[in-house]
Design an enzyme around this catalytic site. Sequence first.
Site, mmCIF file in Angstrom:
data_model
loop_
_atom_site.group_PDB
_atom_site.id
_atom_site.type_symbol
_atom_site.label_atom_id
_atom_site.label_comp_id
_atom_site.label_asym_id
_atom_site.label_seq_id
_atom_site.Cartn_x
_atom_site.Cartn_y
_atom_site.Cartn_z
ATOM 1 N N GLU A 41 4.476 7.329 15.690
ATOM 2 C CA GLU A 41 3.107 7.205 16.190
ATOM 3 C C GLU A 41 2.338 6.133 15.422
ATOM 4 O O GLU A 41 1.656 5.291 16.010
ATOM 5 C CB GLU A 41 2.376 8.548 16.071
ATOM 6 C CG GLU A 41 2.949 9.648 16.937
ATOM 7 C CD GLU A 41 4.090 10.405 16.269
ATOM 8 O OE1 GLU A 41 4.488 11.445 16.794
ATOM 9 O OE2 GLU A 41 4.591 9.946 15.228
ATOM 10 N N GLU A 47 9.827 15.357 16.086
ATOM 11 C CA GLU A 47 10.170 15.340 14.672
ATOM 12 C C GLU A 47 9.231 16.271 13.906
ATOM 13 O O GLU A 47 8.026 16.056 13.859
ATOM 14 C CB GLU A 47 10.064 13.921 14.112
ATOM 15 C CG GLU A 47 10.496 13.834 12.665
ATOM 16 C CD GLU A 47 10.346 12.428 12.098
ATOM 17 O OE1 GLU A 47 11.204 12.021 11.310
ATOM 18 O OE2 GLU A 47 9.354 11.757 12.447
ATOM 19 N N GLU A 102 10.672 1.146 10.118
ATOM 20 C CA GLU A 102 11.661 2.218 9.961
ATOM 21 C C GLU A 102 10.907 3.498 10.219
ATOM 22 O O GLU A 102 10.066 3.909 9.427
ATOM 23 C CB GLU A 102 12.277 2.177 8.556
ATOM 24 C CG GLU A 102 13.555 2.985 8.443
ATOM 25 C CD GLU A 102 13.305 4.379 7.904
ATOM 26 O OE1 GLU A 102 13.277 5.324 8.743
ATOM 27 O OE2 GLU A 102 13.147 4.548 6.695
ATOM 28 N N GLY A 104 3.700 3.785 13.611
ATOM 29 C CA GLY A 104 4.389 2.510 13.822
ATOM 30 C C GLY A 104 3.840 1.752 15.017
ATOM 31 O O GLY A 104 3.695 0.528 14.986
ATOM 32 N N LYS A 145 0.851 -1.182 0.000
ATOM 33 C CA LYS A 145 0.000 0.000 0.000
ATOM 34 C C LYS A 145 0.887 1.232 0.000
ATOM 35 O O LYS A 145 1.533 1.557 0.992
ATOM 36 C CB LYS A 145 -0.926 0.047 1.211
ATOM 37 C CG LYS A 145 -2.020 1.125 1.056
ATOM 38 C CD LYS A 145 -2.576 1.606 2.370
ATOM 39 C CE LYS A 145 -1.753 2.698 3.004
ATOM 40 N NZ LYS A 145 -1.787 3.996 2.259
#
Length: 530
Positions: free
Chosen positions: A283, A434, A302, A285, A227
């Site tokens: 978040e 981030e 990652e 992940g 996706k």
Amino acid sequence: MKTTTTSHRRINTPALKSRANGSQGNGHKPSRRATPGISFRVASWLKRPKLNLIGGKWAPAASGKTFDVFNPAEASVIARVPDSDKKDIDRAVAAARRAFESGPWRRLTSSERGRLIWQIGDLILEHADELAELESLDNGKLRAVARVADVPLSADLFHYMAGWTTKLEGNTIPISVPYAAGTKFHAFTLREPVGVVGQIIPWNFPLLMAAWKLGPALACGNCVVMKPAEQTPLSALRLGELILQAGIPEGVVNIVTGFGETAGGPLAAHPDVDKVAFTGSTEVGKIIVRAAAGNLKKVSLELGGKSPNIIFKDVGDLDAAVAGAASAIFFNHGQCCCAGSRLMVERSVFDEVVNGVAEHAKKIKLGPGLDPDTQMGPLVSKEQLARVTNYMNQGKQDGACYVTGGTRAGDRGYFVRPTVVKDVKPSMSIVREEIFGPVVVAEPFTKPEELIPRANQTEYGLAAGIWTRDISKAHRIAAELRAGTVWINCYNIFDAALPFGGYKQSGWGREMGHEVLEQYTETKAVVVGL
């Protein structure tokens, strides 16, 4: 890399499906402004219907719905793609399962599989100009950069992984069994594919991240449901066409477009998916991990970063270090998980470095990625623009000093000015979190012993940079930094043979290199009584 809401992506109902993806009809059509530099080949491809690749065939979403894909330089619609949901994911997973269990893929020799994967790399190079243009239109990045970096690195990844198909070896193990004295055994291990792999791709390097995921999965003999990010699905769909052209059997690679909540979530949670690989925010992940818990599927992640980029006064060529620091944060508009977003500078050269990076920032020309004079394109989406500007506004409220930038640029497209910030505190959100945009926070330091704890004072651990001509000091500090990659007197250097991934909340596992093969194989122990 971040999830987005559907407010920015215009959803088209089944009543409009006959006109989806720019096909003829009386309904709303994508606004196709005259974009500078767009080729006839790409323009023609954009006008064709965009469909999911499932079981070797191109198909619309089961619901008939589509959503708009935007050119972020103009906020204009350039295509429509299927708005897929669980039904489409179910179909794609079933196709991948059939291909894995009963298709020809597992019956190919390793050499045959390697040649097919190599052919994908060759086809990427053959269509390099087209793919670079699609990346620029869809993501906003510079076409010239995509042409010399994203596209060739993608091809190289497939070429590199093609070589591993013949080298997935087990071991023979001399065993001693205390309770079977005198009995001889022959023991060995086999490396086998995991099975059906779900892969969820980010928007910052759409083609390259697809290659990073697909290459090792295919080399190990797996079948894939991919996706792509809803913001940037176009190069993945074009790659799907090249994969079929390369001769990859039907069902081995399936590509389904859609949103994270309605397509990515069902893929991560699917009970017949054996592994999920995700690149994106920390978040999301964590959401992927929870979704994967149902059948305890393998997970590789990652994720985000807040990487320190450290400059010492003994760097030698300070101008080169300043240019390197600017590139570390402003490359790809700061939309890099490993961006050098925390600039840590020895105090005696702090002002010189910060002012130098700010001068680089001021000279950067913003514009569409297809314009050859552009040096920085737009952020990828309206949501990302809001995210970055919110961080910049919060930093101002918290009392940080903005040396340059700190605002949106213009009112058309999703541009922000390259930003350099100083006089920050560890508690500020722009220091801790981030931002994923062209925003760097600069902090001085006096002694290396104070530097290391500060550099490691983050929940992330993806990358770091060190600039010094004292190679012994560089090695000592590199050993103490909690980061998956440390660049010394350089930054953003990647190679298919070099593993990439993070410590702490920057992820699980590694991309690229031989380490990634562990993510896509199972080890089977076999014991034979003699």
